[in-house]
Design an enzyme around this catalytic site. Structure first.
Site, PDB file in Angstrom:
ATOM      1  N   ASP A  31       0.818  -1.216   0.000  1.00 39.52           N
ATOM      2  CA  ASP A  31       0.000   0.000   0.000  1.00 39.52           C
ATOM      3  C   ASP A  31       0.853   1.268   0.000  1.00 39.52           C
ATOM      4  OD1 ASP A  31      -2.023  -1.753   0.120  1.00 39.52           O
ATOM      5  OD2 ASP A  31      -2.845  -1.086   2.060  1.00 39.52           O
ATOM      6  N   ALA A  32       1.925   1.230   0.778  1.00 39.77           N
ATOM      7  CA  ALA A  32       2.756   2.424   0.930  1.00 39.77           C
ATOM      8  C   ALA A  32       3.366   2.834  -0.408  1.00 39.77           C
ATOM      9  CB  ALA A  32       3.861   2.175   1.947  1.00 39.77           C
ATOM     10  N   GLU A  33       3.755   1.850  -1.204  1.00 37.58           N
ATOM     11  CA  GLU A  33       4.339   2.140  -2.512  1.00 37.58           C
ATOM     12  C   GLU A  33       3.283   2.749  -3.435  1.00 37.58           C
ATOM     13  OE1 GLU A  33       7.099   2.436  -3.702  1.00 37.58           O
ATOM     14  OE2 GLU A  33       6.993   2.136  -5.884  1.00 37.58           O
ATOM     15  N   SER A  80     -35.673  -4.783 -18.429  1.00 40.00           N
ATOM     16  CA  SER A  80     -35.726  -5.618 -17.227  1.00 40.00           C
ATOM     17  C   SER A  80     -35.792  -7.071 -17.701  1.00 40.00           C
ATOM     18  CB  SER A  80     -36.926  -5.251 -16.383  1.00 40.00           C
ATOM     19  OG  SER A  80     -38.079  -5.256 -17.173  1.00 40.00           O
ATOM     20  N   ILE A  81     -35.700  -8.008 -16.768  1.00 39.83           N
ATOM     21  CA  ILE A  81     -35.773  -9.414 -17.173  1.00 39.83           C
ATOM     22  C   ILE A  81     -37.022 -10.027 -16.575  1.00 39.83           C
ATOM     23  CG2 ILE A  81     -34.265 -11.359 -17.668  1.00 39.83           C
ATOM     24  CD1 ILE A  81     -32.202 -10.290 -15.867  1.00 39.83           C
ATOM     25  N   GLU A 117     -25.806 -17.158 -14.465  1.00 36.88           N
ATOM     26  CA  GLU A 117     -25.041 -16.175 -13.684  1.00 36.88           C
ATOM     27  C   GLU A 117     -25.769 -15.884 -12.374  1.00 36.88           C
ATOM     28  OE1 GLU A 117     -24.762 -12.536 -15.873  1.00 36.88           O
ATOM     29  OE2 GLU A 117     -23.931 -13.545 -17.628  1.00 36.88           O
ATOM     30  N   LYS A 119     -27.669 -13.352  -9.861  1.00 35.34           N
ATOM     31  CA  LYS A 119     -28.427 -12.103  -9.979  1.00 35.34           C
ATOM     32  C   LYS A 119     -28.040 -11.231  -8.787  1.00 35.34           C
ATOM     33  CE  LYS A 119     -32.934 -10.218 -11.112  1.00 35.34           C
ATOM     34  NZ  LYS A 119     -32.859  -9.043 -10.246  1.00 35.34           N
ATOM     35  N   ASP A 121     -27.701  -8.282  -6.204  1.00 34.97           N
ATOM     36  CA  ASP A 121     -28.723  -7.416  -5.625  1.00 34.97           C
ATOM     37  C   ASP A 121     -28.173  -6.015  -5.413  1.00 34.97           C
ATOM     38  OD1 ASP A 121     -31.183  -6.799  -4.752  1.00 34.97           O
ATOM     39  OD2 ASP A 121     -31.083  -7.922  -2.874  1.00 34.97           O
ATOM     40  N   ARG A 140     -30.297   3.270 -14.363  1.00 34.80           N
ATOM     41  CA  ARG A 140     -31.307   2.714 -15.259  1.00 34.80           C
ATOM     42  C   ARG A 140     -32.511   3.645 -15.409  1.00 34.80           C
ATOM     43  NH1 ARG A 140     -35.689  -0.820 -14.470  1.00 34.80           N
ATOM     44  NH2 ARG A 140     -36.153  -2.004 -16.344  1.00 34.80           N
ATOM     45  N   GLU A 185     -23.656  -4.284 -12.621  1.00 38.88           N
ATOM     46  CA  GLU A 185     -24.338  -4.024 -11.355  1.00 38.88           C
ATOM     47  C   GLU A 185     -23.379  -3.369 -10.359  1.00 38.88           C
ATOM     48  OE1 GLU A 185     -27.470  -5.045 -11.552  1.00 38.88           O
ATOM     49  OE2 GLU A 185     -28.250  -5.242  -9.508  1.00 38.88           O
ATOM     50  N   TYR A 243     -21.816  -7.439 -16.718  1.00 41.51           N
ATOM     51  CA  TYR A 243     -22.483  -8.627 -17.254  1.00 41.51           C
ATOM     52  C   TYR A 243     -23.015  -8.472 -18.681  1.00 41.51           C
ATOM     53  CZ  TYR A 243     -26.512  -6.230 -15.096  1.00 41.51           C
ATOM     54  OH  TYR A 243     -27.437  -5.309 -14.701  1.00 41.51           O
ATOM     55  N   LYS A 331     -35.547 -16.621  -9.152  1.00 37.64           N
ATOM     56  CA  LYS A 331     -35.317 -16.056  -7.819  1.00 37.64           C
ATOM     57  C   LYS A 331     -35.098 -17.093  -6.727  1.00 37.64           C
ATOM     58  CE  LYS A 331     -36.825 -11.538  -8.149  1.00 37.64           C
ATOM     59  NZ  LYS A 331     -36.570 -10.380  -7.337  1.00 37.64           N
ATOM     60  N   CYS A 425     -36.983 -13.242  37.329  1.00 41.38           N
ATOM     61  CA  CYS A 425     -37.273 -14.275  36.347  1.00 41.38           C
ATOM     62  C   CYS A 425     -38.763 -14.290  36.013  1.00 41.38           C
ATOM     63  CB  CYS A 425     -36.841 -15.629  36.891  1.00 41.38           C
ATOM     64  SG  CYS A 425     -37.364 -17.007  35.866  1.00 41.38           S
ATOM     65  N   CYS A 428     -40.288 -17.888  37.401  1.00 40.66           N
ATOM     66  CA  CYS A 428     -40.449 -18.237  38.815  1.00 40.66           C
ATOM     67  C   CYS A 428     -40.392 -17.038  39.752  1.00 40.66           C
ATOM     68  CB  CYS A 428     -39.405 -19.270  39.218  1.00 40.66           C
ATOM     69  SG  CYS A 428     -37.730 -18.589  39.308  1.00 40.66           S
ATOM     70  N   CYS A 443     -31.536 -16.417  35.823  1.00 39.77           N
ATOM     71  CA  CYS A 443     -32.457 -16.606  36.926  1.00 39.77           C
ATOM     72  C   CYS A 443     -31.684 -17.331  38.020  1.00 39.77           C
ATOM     73  CB  CYS A 443     -33.626 -17.454  36.454  1.00 39.77           C
ATOM     74  SG  CYS A 443     -34.565 -18.164  37.810  1.00 39.77           S
ATOM     75  N   CYS A 449     -37.238 -23.042  39.703  1.00 39.67           N
ATOM     76  CA  CYS A 449     -37.689 -22.466  38.432  1.00 39.67           C
ATOM     77  C   CYS A 449     -38.180 -23.533  37.456  1.00 39.67           C
ATOM     78  CB  CYS A 449     -36.550 -21.669  37.808  1.00 39.67           C
ATOM     79  SG  CYS A 449     -37.038 -20.840  36.288  1.00 39.67           S
TER      80      CYS A 449
HETATM   81  S1  IVH Z   1     -28.860  -8.994 -17.499  1.00 39.03           S
HETATM   82  C1  IVH Z   1     -31.547  -7.710 -20.869  1.00 39.03           C
HETATM   83  N1  IVH Z   1     -27.517 -10.105 -15.577  1.00 39.03           N
HETATM   84  O1  IVH Z   1     -31.508  -7.492 -12.714  1.00 39.03           O
HETATM   85  C2  IVH Z   1     -31.074  -8.238 -19.577  1.00 39.03           C
HETATM   86  N2  IVH Z   1     -29.114  -8.438 -15.000  1.00 39.03           N
HETATM   87  O2  IVH Z   1     -32.500  -6.979 -15.399  1.00 39.03           O
HETATM   88  C3  IVH Z   1     -30.252  -7.250 -18.885  1.00 39.03           C
HETATM   89  N3  IVH Z   1     -29.219  -7.961 -12.585  1.00 39.03           N
HETATM   90  O3  IVH Z   1     -31.891  -4.306 -12.517  1.00 39.03           O
HETATM   91  C4  IVH Z   1     -29.902  -7.613 -17.522  1.00 39.03           C
HETATM   92  N4  IVH Z   1     -27.664  -9.388 -11.984  1.00 39.03           N
HETATM   93  O4  IVH Z   1     -29.410  -4.802 -12.768  1.00 39.03           O
HETATM   94  C5  IVH Z   1     -28.458  -9.207 -15.882  1.00 39.03           C
HETATM   95  N5  IVH Z   1     -26.206 -11.177 -13.980  1.00 39.03           N
HETATM   96  C6  IVH Z   1     -27.151 -10.273 -14.303  1.00 39.03           C
HETATM   97  C7  IVH Z   1     -27.794  -9.481 -13.327  1.00 39.03           C
HETATM   98  C8  IVH Z   1     -28.780  -8.575 -13.719  1.00 39.03           C
HETATM   99  C9  IVH Z   1     -28.513  -8.475 -11.566  1.00 39.03           C
HETATM  100  C10 IVH Z   1     -30.281  -6.946 -12.435  1.00 39.03           C
HETATM  101  C11 IVH Z   1     -30.197  -5.785 -13.341  1.00 39.03           C
HETATM  102  C12 IVH Z   1     -31.611  -5.297 -13.461  1.00 39.03           C
HETATM  103  C13 IVH Z   1     -32.411  -6.481 -13.080  1.00 39.03           C
HETATM  104  C14 IVH Z   1     -33.249  -6.926 -14.244  1.00 39.03           C
END
Ligand code: IVH
Length: 686
Positions: A31-33, A80-81, A117, A119, A121, A140, A185, A243, A331, A425, A428, A443, A449
């Site tokens: 880190d120092a370097e 969205s998916i 993959e 997902k 959060d 987004r 993400e 991703y 999910k 307690c 009791c 207790c 008890c």
């Molecule tokens: S692919 C067209 N891959 O899920 C598909 N989304 O998409 C584009 N998310 O809010 C998304 N992990 O941020 C993809 N491995 C992953 C993901 C991912 C999380 C989120 C993404 C979005 C939501 C729906």
């Protein structure tokens, strides 16, 4: 080197080190370097303002204050998916069936290749690179229009400010496409989240206004990204996984797996938990594998994502409304939910420990309905400051018992009362105390008890105490639940009919139990005293008391001062014994046991074994071939020896068995005699 060249070289070195540290997790310099190079670059840039660029590593520290974020229209909408809410394997199977149908494949056609993959959060982010340099980062938003959060995103060390010109596959040249848009993400690791909230707690305790505790890592990450002051954003540790490539993917890349490789080659962190899966069964396997791994990951996920691997197939599948047909999110049950605290109960455990438990409005979390969450002890309850009526976040991860993670302070009622652990307690009514240096409040009711009844009886019947063969945990449980024993003397009032009436109890076994009870009537004072289960009075302390006082009445009546005259008895033990016998009920138990014809040799009885080891101190370590620890100890003590826990110069012998550790080393170091089991037996007279 002229300043321009030096600046150039410093930037290259720093970027390389940062990639190794933040993305590849294999630091290349101390880190120092790194700090030294960084400071040198800062100094040069200060002197030569004209040489400053936006992709310099010095641009990650945050600076300007914004009035508002400007809007960004996405060139490619951020979709969205579709989500498979079914958390069982059918989620993956339904997806595969749909894809095969749309692609008009029959059952005899080969299985489809997918990439599975995690997902993550966090929150989706679009990153624009022009000629390899990060020029814009956008949230987004509604998918069409997001917000420009470039200033804040620049502070995320895992996001390259400049792409590395490296092709993932050897087919094409090593220039970076002039326009690249990467999607991924932004998230916060769990440990960074804990650190942040700990800091927030300190600020709140110090009375700083406007500070809050974050509900979960996703909220904390979203809050950091949307900070108008990028200095604050820089202070919150954010992470990133790439991703997707929305624009600028080299033509040579034909699969999603290669896309991930290219992202990694450009310098982005890409999760190593991505897997190419063939057919639905492998998707199901991935879903299960990641469910098992979920709690061990350093960050939160809320499911997995399946994507068709072939980009040509993806194009053929296309979109339905605003979702791609080629991807689906599968999910897991949520591990955190919000609910309210209806009450805070205090439960008393088998050992007398008082545990505050939050009674919750029922909530479905981690796959089950939760109505209780332990607050562990007084300190934990105070640290979390959970109050009746509060809105709280409850977490249930894996098989771990549900926990209150945080209180949502914004929703607290004004008149919410601070919780305090009771002084008595709840079962009791005896005084409950928390000894110095302890976290638990207990207790002091002991035998009186109801909560501790089973434990007390089980302890009394233990092999090392009064010893009633066969009266173990299960049987005690049955007998107490059936109401046939409530106190220790009740054991001696049992009849054959009582016992036979118990579930799955044959007459023969019942007779054996009765015989064992009968046999236990002849015991010794140390066994009886130990069997009463007085806190801090273990086996050897019980022996010491018996030896010193000679009979139970003298012990029951002794003052704390007199008790302390017994070797190795300090104030804590003396006080514990004294307060036990200050409870009339406990004395009554002794009287009743006597009345039930229980007899005991007072004092130590006449030692039957010659006291050949008098004044000798032993330490036991490792596993002896035939003798148990307890047995060896009993034999030594029967011969007048003393067994202690630690090796010192005062130790006469160390008895070592298999896998003896540091105690054996210490013995050798101090030149203490070491015996094996055979030698110990010889010493004891064969
Ligand atoms: S692919 C067209 N891959 O899920 C598909 N989304 O998409 C584009 N998310 O809010 C998304 N992990 O941020 C993809 N491995 C992953 C993901 C991912 C999380 C989120 C993404 C979005 C939501 C729906």
């Amino acid at each position: 080197m002229n300043p321009e060249q030096e600046i150039q070289s410093l930037r290259e070195q720093l970027s390389k080190h940062a990639l190794a540290y933040y993305v590849l997790d294999t630091p290349t310099v101390p880190d120092a370097e790194y700090d030294r190079l960084f400071q040198r670059l800062e100094a040069l840039e200060l002197k030569h303002a004209e040489l400053k660029t936006i992709d310099s590593p010095t641009q990650r520290v945050g600076g300007g204050l914004l009035g508002a974020f400007s809007k960004v229209k996405h060139a490619v909408p951020m979709l969205s998916i579709r989500t498979e809410t079914d958390t069982e394997s059918s989620g993956a199977k339904n997806f595969d069936v749909r894809i095969r149908k749309t692609l008009e494949l029959s059952e005899t056609d080969t299985p489809i290749e997918y990439v599975a993959e995690l997902k993550f959060d966090g929150l989706a982010m679009s990153l624009h690179y022009e000629d390899g340099i990060l020029t814009q980062a956008a949230t987004r938003g509604d998918g069409e229009t997001g917000e420009d959060v470039t200033q804040n995103v620049r502070t995320i060390h895992q996001i390259p400010l400049r792409l590395i010109a490296k092709p993932a596959i050897t087919l094409f040249d090593d220039t970076v496409p002039s326009r690249v848009e990467v999607r991924g993400e932004v998230y916060m690791r769990r440990d960074d989240f804990e650190t942040l909230n700990e800091r927030q707690r300190i600020k709140i305790a110090a009375g700083q206004k406007g500070e809050k505790i974050f509900v979960n890592p996703r909220n904390a990450a979203a809050g950091a990204v949307r900070q108008l002051d990028s200095k604050i954003a820089a202070d919150r540790q954010l992470s990133f996984f790439a991703y997707a490539v929305a624009q600028g993917l080299p033509n040579e890349v034909t699969t999603h797996a290669q896309t991930l490789e290219q992202l990694h080659a450009w310098g982005f962190p890409v999760s190593t938990d991505a897997r190419v899966c063939t057919g639905a069964d492998e998707l199901v396997q991935f879903h299960q594998d990641m469910a098992a791994k979920r709690d061990a990951l350093p960050f939160d996920i809320d499911g997995v994502v399946y994507k068709v691997n072939s980009l040509v197939s993806q194009a053929r599948l296309g979109f339905v409304s605003r979702e791609p047909r080629w991807a689906v999110a599968h999910k897991y049950p949520a591990q955190e939910q919000m609910t309210t605290v209806l009450a805070i109960d205090v439960q008393v455990g088998r050992t007398g420990k008082l545990t505050p438990v939050a009674k919750l409005a029922p909530v479905f979390v981690g796959g089950v309905t939760v109505t209780n969450a332990t607050l562990h002890n007084e300190d934990e309850a105070r640290r979390k400051d959970v109050r009746v009526g509060d809105t709280v976040i409850v977490r249930r991860a894996g098989d771990v018992i549900p926990e209150v993670v945080n209180v949502v302070l914004d929703k607290r009622m004004q008149d919410a009362q601070i919780f305090t652990i009771p002084t008595h307690c709840p079962v009791c009514g005896s005084v409950a105390i928390r000894e110095e240096g302890e976290t638990d409040t207990r207790c002091t009711g002991g035998l009186i008890c109801g909560a501790q009844r089973k434990q007390a009886i089980e302890h009394f019947a233990h092999k090392r105490a009064v010893y009633i063969d066969g009266l173990g945990e299960k049987l005690v449980e049955q007998m107490v639940d059936a109401g046939i024993i409530k106190s220790l003397p009740d054991i001696y009032r049992l009849g054959l009919a009582n016992i036979v009436a118990l579930d799955r109890m044959a007459e023969k076994s019942a007779q054996n139990v009765l015989a064992a009870i009968e046999k236990s009537k002849q015991t010794t004072l140390p066994r009886l005293l130990f069997g009463l289960g007085i806190r801090h009075v273990g086996e050897s302390t019980a022996k010491a008391f018996a030896k010193h006082f000679g009979n139970i009445d003298a012990i029951m009546d002794a003052s704390e001062e007199r008790l302390q005259q017994v070797p190795d008895v300090g104030p804590v033990v003396a006080q514990s014994l004294r307060s036990f016998f200050d409870v009339p009920y406990n004395r009554e138990v002794v009287e009743q046991l006597r009345a039930c014809a229980l007899t005991w040799d007072e004092g130590e009885g006449t030692p039957t074994v010659p006291q050949i080891l008098a004044n000798k101190t032993f330490v036991l370590t490792g596993t002896l071939p035939t003798l148990g620890r307890g047995e060896a100890k009993e034999m030594i003590e029967a011969a007048g020896g003393k067994v202690t826990g630690a090796v010192s110069k005062k130790t006469d012998y160390v008895v070592a068995g298999a896998e003896a550790g540091s105690k054996l080393d210490k013995a050798r170091e101090l030149g203490v005699l070491v015996l094996d089991e055979t030698q110990l037996k010889e010493l004891l007279g064969g």
